[in-house]
Design an enzyme around this catalytic site. Structure first.
Site, PDB file in Angstrom:
ATOM      1  N   CYS A  12      11.013   9.723  -3.252  1.00  0.00           N
ATOM      2  CA  CYS A  12      11.452   9.869  -4.640  1.00  0.00           C
ATOM      3  C   CYS A  12      10.211  10.122  -5.486  1.00  0.00           C
ATOM      4  CB  CYS A  12      12.194   8.623  -5.111  1.00  0.00           C
ATOM      5  SG  CYS A  12      12.718   8.709  -6.840  1.00  0.00           S
ATOM      6  N   GLY A  13      10.072  11.339  -6.000  1.00  0.00           N
ATOM      7  CA  GLY A  13       8.884  11.695  -6.766  1.00  0.00           C
ATOM      8  C   GLY A  13       8.750  10.913  -8.059  1.00  0.00           C
ATOM      9  N   GLU A  21      17.836   5.158  -4.872  1.00  0.00           N
ATOM     10  CA  GLU A  21      18.006   6.103  -5.968  1.00  0.00           C
ATOM     11  C   GLU A  21      19.428   6.037  -6.499  1.00  0.00           C
ATOM     12  OE1 GLU A  21      16.708  10.731  -6.886  1.00  0.00           O
ATOM     13  OE2 GLU A  21      16.333   9.821  -4.922  1.00  0.00           O
ATOM     14  N   GLY A  33      10.089   8.068  -8.631  1.00  0.00           N
ATOM     15  CA  GLY A  33       9.848   6.675  -8.234  1.00  0.00           C
ATOM     16  C   GLY A  33       8.383   6.429  -7.924  1.00  0.00           C
ATOM     17  N   HIS A  61      13.461   3.647 -14.101  1.00  0.00           N
ATOM     18  CA  HIS A  61      13.052   2.991 -12.858  1.00  0.00           C
ATOM     19  C   HIS A  61      12.716   1.531 -13.125  1.00  0.00           C
ATOM     20  CE1 HIS A  61      12.569   6.475 -10.103  1.00  0.00           C
ATOM     21  NE2 HIS A  61      12.446   7.138 -11.240  1.00  0.00           N
ATOM     22  N   GLY A  72      11.337  14.485  -9.279  1.00  0.00           N
ATOM     23  CA  GLY A  72       9.990  14.974  -9.026  1.00  0.00           C
ATOM     24  C   GLY A  72       9.889  15.830  -7.781  1.00  0.00           C
TER      25      GLY A  72
END
Length: 269
Positions: free
Chosen positions: A209-210, A200, A212, A151, A75
């Protein structure tokens, strides 16, 4: 052969971007990607991003983690590439087509619909992804969401109290996750705010973390812990995530170009 690159980051999650849209580059192997990502002997980054022409979108983005493994989505990198693209467009990724809208100092990205079925995460065997009957020490009753990549999300009282540097690699490679997994530990601070740390897969602890943030927001909304939109605060900064049941995820946040340079391909081939 000198190769130009662009160093960028989204909330401290940093990338080396190579642009092969107009001039083809030699094939990127996992070994070359890992060598470029090495912070001691290479340029240094969390992810290597390769831009290529696309027949069905404005451009194609390929993503290599710091260990050299190619992954489906990122992301933060998508916002960075949107900034380079400079206008609304569609980016092709291995995780799907992403619609982007650059904004001052960043971008808004339609990350698509989350995948919530056990075999879409994927998990090794069927289970409820909203409340998984597994645990790792203090990480209990987690959930799983696929946002172009897999995730697992666990809610805790204090994210800083979780030894994520130790538990992260253990969970990432747990046999429950045949494609490995990104590990998210989150604390709900209010109906509109979540604090998050992420391990990650293939990159380790990261400042942001986009995907995430998207996965954690979706899981929190599904559990009725927060409302949409919700601010997700990571060590590197904040993202706004909006999602309604049955719809796509909208992620909005900053991206920054740090510097440009060149390197000799033969040094890393």
């Amino acid at each position: 052969m000198r190769i130009p690159f662009i160093k960028m980051h989204g909330l401290g999650n940093d990338f080396v971007v190579l642009d092969a849209r107009e001039q083809a580059l030699p094939a990127i192997s996992s070994r070359v990607a890992a060598a470029l990502a090495d912070r001691n002997t290479g340029i240094g980054c969390d992810q290597l991003i390769l831009l290529e022409p696309s027949e069905s979108a404005d451009l194609k983005m390929r993503i290599f983690n710091a260990d050299g493994g190619e992954v489906e989505a990122c992301g933060n990198a998508t916002r960075a590439v949107a900034l380079l693209h400079g206008s609304e467009g569609i980016i092709e990724t291995a995780g799907g087509m992403l619609a982007v809208s650059p904004r001052d100092g960043g971008a808004s990205v339609d990350m698509g619909e989350p995948r919530l079925d056990w075999d879409a995460i994927p998990l090794a065997y069927p289970m409820d992804t909203l409340s998984m009957p597994v645990s790792w020490e203090m990480l209990e009753d987690p959930g799983a969401v696929n946002v172009g990549n897999p995730h697992v999300v666990a809610f805790v009282e204090d994210t800083d109290a979780v030894p994520l540097d130790r538990l992260g690699p253990e969970i990432e490679k747990d046999p429950l996750f045949p494609e490995r997994v990104n590990v998210n530990v989150a604390s709900v601070e209010s109906r509109s705010r979540i604090r998050l740390r992420v391990w990650e897969r293939g990159a380790g602890l990261t400042r942001a973390c986009g995907t995430g943030a998207c996965a954690t927001a979706v899981h929190a909304i599904r559990r009725k812990l927060v409302d949409s939109p919700v601010t997700v605060a990571l060590p590197g900064g904040e993202l706004e995530i909006a999602w309604q049941q049955g719809g796509t995820i909208r992620m909005t946040g900053p991206a920054t170009e740090a510097f440009r340079g060149t390197f000799d391909w033969e040094d890393y081939a």
